[in-house]
Scaffold this active site. Structure first.
Site, short mmCIF file in Angstrom:
data_model
loop_
_atom_site.label_atom_id
_atom_site.label_comp_id
_atom_site.label_asym_id
_atom_site.label_seq_id
_atom_site.Cartn_x
_atom_site.Cartn_y
_atom_site.Cartn_z
N GLY A 1 8.30 -41.56 28.30
CA GLY A 1 6.08 -41.59 28.45
C GLY A 1 5.29 -40.40 28.37
CG ASN B 1 4.09 -34.74 32.56
OD1 ASN B 1 3.43 -34.43 31.52
ND2 ASN B 1 4.99 -35.40 32.91
CG ASP C 1 2.82 -34.01 36.97
OD1 ASP C 1 4.36 -32.69 36.55
OD2 ASP C 1 2.77 -34.23 36.19
CD GLU D 1 1.99 -50.70 26.13
OE1 GLU D 1 1.87 -51.39 24.56
OE2 GLU D 1 1.77 -51.50 27.40
CB CYS E 1 -9.95 -9.77 29.52
SG CYS E 1 -9.32 -9.90 31.36
CG HIS F 1 1.44 -29.28 26.37
ND1 HIS F 1 0.87 -30.67 26.20
CD2 HIS F 1 1.82 -28.84 24.87
CE1 HIS F 1 1.20 -31.01 24.97
NE2 HIS F 1 1.58 -29.96 23.92
C1 BJW Z 1 4.95 -44.82 30.62
C2 BJW Z 1 4.35 -45.50 32.37
C3 BJW Z 1 5.75 -45.20 33.42
C4 BJW Z 1 2.79 -44.91 31.37
N1 BJW Z 1 6.50 -44.96 32.59
N2 BJW Z 1 6.03 -44.29 30.12
C5 BJW Z 1 0.33 -31.80 12.89
C6 BJW Z 1 -0.43 -32.95 12.96
C7 BJW Z 1 -1.56 -33.38 12.64
C8 BJW Z 1 -2.08 -32.78 13.62
C9 BJW Z 1 -1.61 -31.40 14.72
C10 BJW Z 1 -0.06 -31.01 13.75
N3 BJW Z 1 0.16 -29.76 14.18
C11 BJW Z 1 -1.27 -29.53 15.65
C12 BJW Z 1 -1.82 -30.10 15.47
C13 BJW Z 1 -3.25 -30.17 16.12
C14 BJW Z 1 -2.81 -30.76 17.44
C15 BJW Z 1 -2.82 -32.56 17.52
O1 BJW Z 1 -1.11 -32.14 18.11
N4 BJW Z 1 -3.12 -33.02 17.27
C16 BJW Z 1 -2.55 -34.62 17.54
C17 BJW Z 1 -3.58 -35.37 18.53
C18 BJW Z 1 -3.13 -35.12 15.98
N5 BJW Z 1 -1.44 -30.47 18.34
C19 BJW Z 1 -2.24 -28.96 18.64
O2 BJW Z 1 -3.66 -28.73 18.54
C20 BJW Z 1 -1.52 -27.83 20.27
N6 BJW Z 1 -0.98 -26.17 19.03
C21 BJW Z 1 -1.30 -26.13 17.68
O3 BJW Z 1 -0.48 -27.23 17.34
O4 BJW Z 1 -1.22 -24.75 17.75
C22 BJW Z 1 -0.65 -24.81 16.75
C23 BJW Z 1 -1.86 -24.03 15.83
C24 BJW Z 1 -2.95 -23.14 16.59
C25 BJW Z 1 -4.22 -22.98 15.90
C26 BJW Z 1 -4.18 -23.40 14.46
C27 BJW Z 1 -3.59 -24.16 13.91
C28 BJW Z 1 -1.96 -24.55 14.39
C29 BJW Z 1 -1.36 -27.90 21.38
C30 BJW Z 1 -1.81 -29.30 21.75
C31 BJW Z 1 -1.46 -28.96 23.51
C32 BJW Z 1 -2.70 -30.38 24.05
N7 BJW Z 1 -2.53 -30.24 25.32
C33 BJW Z 1 -2.90 -31.45 26.13
C34 BJW Z 1 -3.80 -31.24 27.28
C35 BJW Z 1 -3.06 -30.03 28.33
C36 BJW Z 1 -3.79 -29.81 29.28
C37 BJW Z 1 -4.33 -30.76 30.40
O5 BJW Z 1 -3.55 -31.69 30.90
O6 BJW Z 1 -5.44 -31.01 30.67
O7 BJW Z 1 -1.96 -31.51 26.41
S1 BJW Z 1 -3.59 -32.69 25.35
C38 BJW Z 1 -2.52 -34.23 26.38
O8 BJW Z 1 -1.41 -35.02 24.90
C39 BJW Z 1 -1.69 -33.35 27.40
C40 BJW Z 1 -0.62 -33.87 26.52
O9 BJW Z 1 0.67 -32.36 27.02
C41 BJW Z 1 -0.06 -34.33 25.38
C42 BJW Z 1 0.64 -35.24 25.19
O10 BJW Z 1 -0.11 -36.76 26.24
P1 BJW Z 1 1.43 -37.61 26.41
O11 BJW Z 1 1.74 -36.58 27.80
O12 BJW Z 1 2.23 -38.12 25.54
O13 BJW Z 1 0.22 -38.52 27.23
P2 BJW Z 1 -0.52 -40.02 26.70
O14 BJW Z 1 -0.93 -40.42 27.65
O15 BJW Z 1 -0.58 -39.51 25.03
O16 BJW Z 1 0.89 -41.12 27.21
C43 BJW Z 1 1.77 -41.63 27.76
C44 BJW Z 1 2.12 -42.56 27.49
O17 BJW Z 1 2.96 -42.78 28.69
C45 BJW Z 1 2.53 -43.38 27.37
O18 BJW Z 1 3.09 -44.25 25.65
C46 BJW Z 1 2.81 -45.01 27.61
O19 BJW Z 1 2.81 -46.24 27.20
C47 BJW Z 1 3.19 -44.68 28.65
N8 BJW Z 1 3.50 -44.88 30.29
N9 BJW Z 1 3.12 -45.53 31.35
C48 BJW Z 1 7.03 -44.55 31.39
N10 BJW Z 1 5.30 -45.70 33.44
ZN ZN Z 2 -11.15 -11.44 31.99
#
Ligand code: BJW
Ligand code: ZN
Length: 253
Positions: free
Chosen positions: A194, A109, A111, A222, A137, A126
């Site tokens: 979460g 997160n 936040d 979930e 830059c 993140h």
């Molecule tokens: C509850 C609830 C309640 C509801 N109580 N629970 C290996 C395999 C495949 C792909 C890749 C890999 N390695 C890397 C990749 C590519 C990519 C990736 O992972 N893609 C996948 C989607 C397949 N990863 C990247 O690109 C990462 N970088 C990287 O690997 O660099 C190396 C590299 C670079 C260049 C070339 C080669 C390699 C970077 C990932 C960055 C993610 N960024 C984001 C945005 C951040 C900015 C912003 O906030 O705007 O991060 S994406 C978004 O997803 C955000 C989150 O942190 C992240 C995870 O989401 P999260 O937190 O899990 O949320 P949700 O909505 O998905 O799930 C919520 C959950 O809560 C649900 O399960 C609900 O059920 C639950 N819930 N209410 C408890 N009350």
């Molecule tokens: Zn600059």
């Protein structure tokens, strides 16, 4: 009709004892932890990406294609984060940090709610939404006013400022990923809370911990790709489960 309340009797005391005995506990947290602070998750029902493709909003390419739209989205989220307060789940995790010898929170997160709840050892995998840096830059630019959605220019080179979060295709901060991986590998208990456990490399931390002997517990209403690995699963909101869990840990300590 809302979901039924979590019943604290579901917490097995032998599980609470194993957590209470942990020397090193690591919690991987995701957007679901902040859901009960009124902040939408990314994926799933009510998620912010239901009507948007992630690559439009959370990639450098998306920003370059439409910087104003992406910047406005972050300004909107920043205003929501500022108004939000840590919920009972954040507070329980902070309290856990005062009970056990070592509690590390590796959060996806941006936040800052864990820090505002009082957790001390928080690793931001993140980045965070508070700070900015230059798209061109990379110069850090600190905070910006939330009054306007106008794009802001870098004082050094005139490039657009962007939020200091990690977008898809970008490296996670090296130190953060290293610390989180080391903590996961050394953990006796690992909580995945979460998160949809779909985004890498964060999503590999639970398996890394379990491979190195940690007790793996999932808290999520979930199922996720991680659920089948977890030794215990709580299918309820974290703001209900975590306070009950901390209470049970206190009882058996
Ligand atoms: C509850 C609830 C309640 C509801 N109580 N629970 C290996 C395999 C495949 C792909 C890749 C890999 N390695 C890397 C990749 C590519 C990519 C990736 O992972 N893609 C996948 C989607 C397949 N990863 C990247 O690109 C990462 N970088 C990287 O690997 O660099 C190396 C590299 C670079 C260049 C070339 C080669 C390699 C970077 C990932 C960055 C993610 N960024 C984001 C945005 C951040 C900015 C912003 O906030 O705007 O991060 S994406 C978004 O997803 C955000 C989150 O942190 C992240 C995870 O989401 P999260 O937190 O899990 O949320 P949700 O909505 O998905 O799930 C919520 C959950 O809560 C649900 O399960 C609900 O059920 C639950 N819930 N209410 C408890 N009350
Ligand atoms: Zn600059």
């Amino acid at each position: 009709m809302g979901a039924p309340e979590f019943n604290p009797m579901e917490i097995d005391l032998s599980l609470a004892k194993r957590i209470a005995a942990a020397r090193r506990l690591v919690a991987l947290t995701g957007a679901g932890v902040s859901a009960e602070s009124g902040l939408p998750t990314f994926r799933g029902a009510g998620g912010q990406w239901n009507n948007m493709r992630p690559e439009q909003l959370a990639t450098a390419e998306g920003f370059r294609a439409d910087p104003k739209m992406v910047w406005s989205w972050y300004q909107h989220r920043r205003r929501a984060y500022r108004l939000a307060a840590p919920n009972a789940g954040h507070l329980a995790l902070a309290e856990l940090g005062t009970i056990l010898p070592s509690v590390t929170i590796a959060t996806q997160n941006v936040d800052r709610l864990h820090q505002r709840a009082g957790s001390r050892q928080v690793i931001e995998l993140h980045g965070n939404v508070v700070e900015n840096h230059c798209m061109r830059c990379n110069e850090p630019a600190g905070e910006v006013s939330l009054e306007s959605d106008e794009l802001q220019a870098c004082r050094h080179c005139g490039g657009w400022l962007r939020p200091s979060v990690v977008w898809f295709g970008e490296m996670l901060p090296v130190e953060a990923l290293e610390s989180a991986s080391e903590a996961a590998a050394a953990a006796d208990v690992f909580l995945s809370i979460g998160t949809s456990a779909q985004v890498y490399p964060a999503a590999q931390l639970p398996a890394l911990a379990q491979h190195n002997g940690a007790l793996l517990i999932e808290i999520n209403p979930e199922p996720t790709p991680l659920s089948h690995l977890a030794e215990a699963v709580f299918r309820a909101p974290s703001a209900q489960v975590l306070p009950a869990l901390v209470k049970a840990i206190r009882q058996v300590s």
